[in-house]
Design a protein around this motif. Structure first.
Motif, short mmCIF file in Angstrom:
data_model
loop_
_atom_site.label_atom_id
_atom_site.label_comp_id
_atom_site.label_asym_id
_atom_site.label_seq_id
_atom_site.Cartn_x
_atom_site.Cartn_y
_atom_site.Cartn_z
N GLN A 103 35.44 41.04 42.68
CA GLN A 103 35.99 42.36 42.39
C GLN A 103 37.52 42.32 42.27
OE1 GLN A 103 34.81 41.29 45.22
NE2 GLN A 103 35.96 42.08 46.94
N GLY A 104 38.13 41.20 42.65
CA GLY A 104 39.58 41.10 42.65
C GLY A 104 40.23 41.08 41.29
N ALA A 105 39.50 40.65 40.29
CA ALA A 105 40.08 40.57 38.95
C ALA A 105 40.45 41.93 38.39
CB ALA A 105 39.11 39.85 38.02
N SER A 106 39.70 42.95 38.75
CA SER A 106 39.93 44.28 38.16
C SER A 106 40.90 45.14 38.96
CB SER A 106 38.60 45.01 38.02
OG SER A 106 38.03 45.22 39.30
N LEU A 107 41.32 44.68 40.14
CA LEU A 107 42.24 45.47 40.97
C LEU A 107 43.65 45.43 40.44
CD1 LEU A 107 41.23 44.40 44.58
CD2 LEU A 107 40.95 46.64 43.58
N ARG A 108 44.37 46.52 40.61
CA ARG A 108 45.81 46.53 40.39
C ARG A 108 46.44 46.32 41.76
NH1 ARG A 108 47.18 51.66 38.23
NH2 ARG A 108 45.94 50.95 36.50
N LEU A 109 47.16 45.21 41.92
CA LEU A 109 47.79 44.87 43.19
C LEU A 109 49.29 45.14 43.10
CD1 LEU A 109 46.09 41.47 44.11
CD2 LEU A 109 45.49 43.75 44.90
N ILE A 110 49.80 45.91 44.05
CA ILE A 110 51.22 46.26 44.08
C ILE A 110 51.81 45.76 45.39
CG2 ILE A 110 52.89 48.15 44.03
CD1 ILE A 110 50.70 49.81 42.57
N VAL A 145 44.95 50.55 55.95
CA VAL A 145 44.64 49.56 56.97
C VAL A 145 45.95 48.92 57.42
CG1 VAL A 145 42.30 49.11 56.16
CG2 VAL A 145 44.20 47.71 55.30
N ARG A 146 45.91 48.29 58.58
CA ARG A 146 47.13 47.76 59.19
C ARG A 146 47.34 46.27 59.00
NH1 ARG A 146 49.25 49.09 65.23
NH2 ARG A 146 51.14 47.91 65.01
N THR A 147 46.30 45.50 58.78
CA THR A 147 46.43 44.04 58.72
C THR A 147 45.89 43.47 57.40
OG1 THR A 147 44.26 43.56 59.67
CG2 THR A 147 46.09 43.92 61.23
N GLY A 148 46.27 42.24 57.14
CA GLY A 148 45.76 41.56 55.97
C GLY A 148 44.27 41.33 56.04
N ALA A 149 43.79 40.96 57.22
CA ALA A 149 42.35 40.74 57.40
C ALA A 149 41.57 42.02 57.13
CB ALA A 149 42.06 40.22 58.80
N ASP A 150 42.10 43.15 57.61
CA ASP A 150 41.44 44.43 57.33
C ASP A 150 41.45 44.75 55.84
OD1 ASP A 150 40.82 44.84 60.00
OD2 ASP A 150 42.54 46.16 60.37
N ALA A 151 42.50 44.36 55.15
CA ALA A 151 42.58 44.60 53.71
C ALA A 151 41.52 43.80 52.97
CB ALA A 151 43.97 44.23 53.19
N VAL A 152 41.37 42.54 53.35
CA VAL A 152 40.35 41.70 52.70
C VAL A 152 38.96 42.26 52.98
CG1 VAL A 152 39.30 39.40 52.70
CG2 VAL A 152 41.81 39.64 52.71
N THR A 153 38.70 42.64 54.22
CA THR A 153 37.41 43.23 54.58
C THR A 153 37.17 44.52 53.79
OG1 THR A 153 37.49 42.29 56.80
CG2 THR A 153 36.04 44.19 56.48
N THR A 176 38.41 45.44 50.86
CA THR A 176 38.15 45.19 49.43
C THR A 176 36.82 44.50 49.22
OG1 THR A 176 39.43 43.13 49.46
CG2 THR A 176 40.59 45.16 48.78
N ASP A 177 36.31 43.81 50.23
CA ASP A 177 34.98 43.21 50.13
C ASP A 177 33.87 44.25 50.27
OD1 ASP A 177 35.85 40.63 49.70
OD2 ASP A 177 35.60 39.99 51.79
N SER A 178 34.16 45.32 51.01
CA SER A 178 33.11 46.29 51.32
C SER A 178 33.17 47.56 50.49
CB SER A 178 33.15 46.66 52.81
OG SER A 178 34.38 47.27 53.13
N ARG A 179 34.24 47.76 49.75
CA ARG A 179 34.40 49.00 48.99
C ARG A 179 35.18 48.70 47.73
NH1 ARG A 179 37.90 53.35 48.45
NH2 ARG A 179 36.77 55.24 48.01
N LEU A 180 34.88 49.43 46.67
CA LEU A 180 35.61 49.26 45.42
C LEU A 180 36.88 50.10 45.42
CD1 LEU A 180 32.72 49.29 42.81
CD2 LEU A 180 33.98 47.33 43.71
N PHE A 181 37.99 49.45 45.18
CA PHE A 181 39.28 50.11 45.02
C PHE A 181 39.79 49.84 43.62
CE2 PHE A 181 38.97 49.56 49.58
CZ PHE A 181 39.40 50.78 50.05
N ASP A 182 40.62 50.73 43.14
CA ASP A 182 41.28 50.52 41.86
C ASP A 182 42.65 49.89 42.06
OD1 ASP A 182 39.30 51.92 40.10
OD2 ASP A 182 39.83 53.57 41.44
N VAL A 183 43.31 50.28 43.15
CA VAL A 183 44.68 49.85 43.42
C VAL A 183 44.81 49.47 44.89
CG1 VAL A 183 47.12 50.54 43.37
CG2 VAL A 183 45.54 51.49 41.68
N VAL A 184 45.54 48.37 45.14
CA VAL A 184 45.90 47.97 46.50
C VAL A 184 47.42 47.90 46.56
CG1 VAL A 184 45.76 46.18 48.28
CG2 VAL A 184 43.77 46.67 46.83
#
Length: 139
Positions: A94-101, A53-61, A63-71
């Motif tokens: 769902q944010g607690a379990s994500l690996r954020l880089i 995704v290109r924007t921060g808002a798209d990233a939040v959307t 992660t709210d709509s799909r499960l990711f392991d890593v961002v």
């Protein structure tokens, strides 16, 4: 996927690739088309399911709509900075379990500290060492 394909899709692109068993689902958040295409190359070749995704808002959307392991998130986005993305995503259930880089052109100690304080697990400096990214995805 080619650059023109990314641009035609408005750069909110999901590559429909089935992830291999045990491989993480990865969200790439990068407003630079060429960099995003480069970042997704290695994980995609390793069999990860990669969404960009290109924007921060798209990233939040996303992660709210799909499960990711890593961002993997650029800090300098057009609408909200990567620190705000990390704080927002971490505040969700769902944010607690994500690996954020975090990915940034800045590598001062204070930049790394700000990344940690915002909720990132790692801070990589551009140009992004793809081998380091793969190591973090596999950790």
């Amino acid at each position: 996927m080619c650059r023109s394909c990314l641009e035609r899709e408005g750069f909110t692109v999901t590559w429909a690739m089935d992830a291999r068993a045990g491989q993480p689902a990865v969200l790439i958040v990068e407003d630079n088309t060429d960099l995003a295409a480069t970042y997704r190359t290695l994980p995609d070749r390793q069999g990860h399911h990669v969404t960009a995704v290109r924007t921060g808002a798209d990233a939040v959307t996303a992660t709210d709509s799909r499960l990711f392991d890593v961002v993997v998130c650029d800090l300098g986005l057009p609408d909200m900075d990567g620190y705000a993305v990390a704080r927002t995503v971490r505040s969700r259930p769902q944010g607690a379990s994500l690996r954020l880089i975090a990915v940034s052109g800045f590598s001062r100690g204070t930049d790394r500290t700000l990344s940690r304080e915002a909720g990132f697990d790692a801070h990589l400096v551009k140009p992004l060492p793809l081998a380091d990214l793969l190591d973090l995805l596999e950790a």
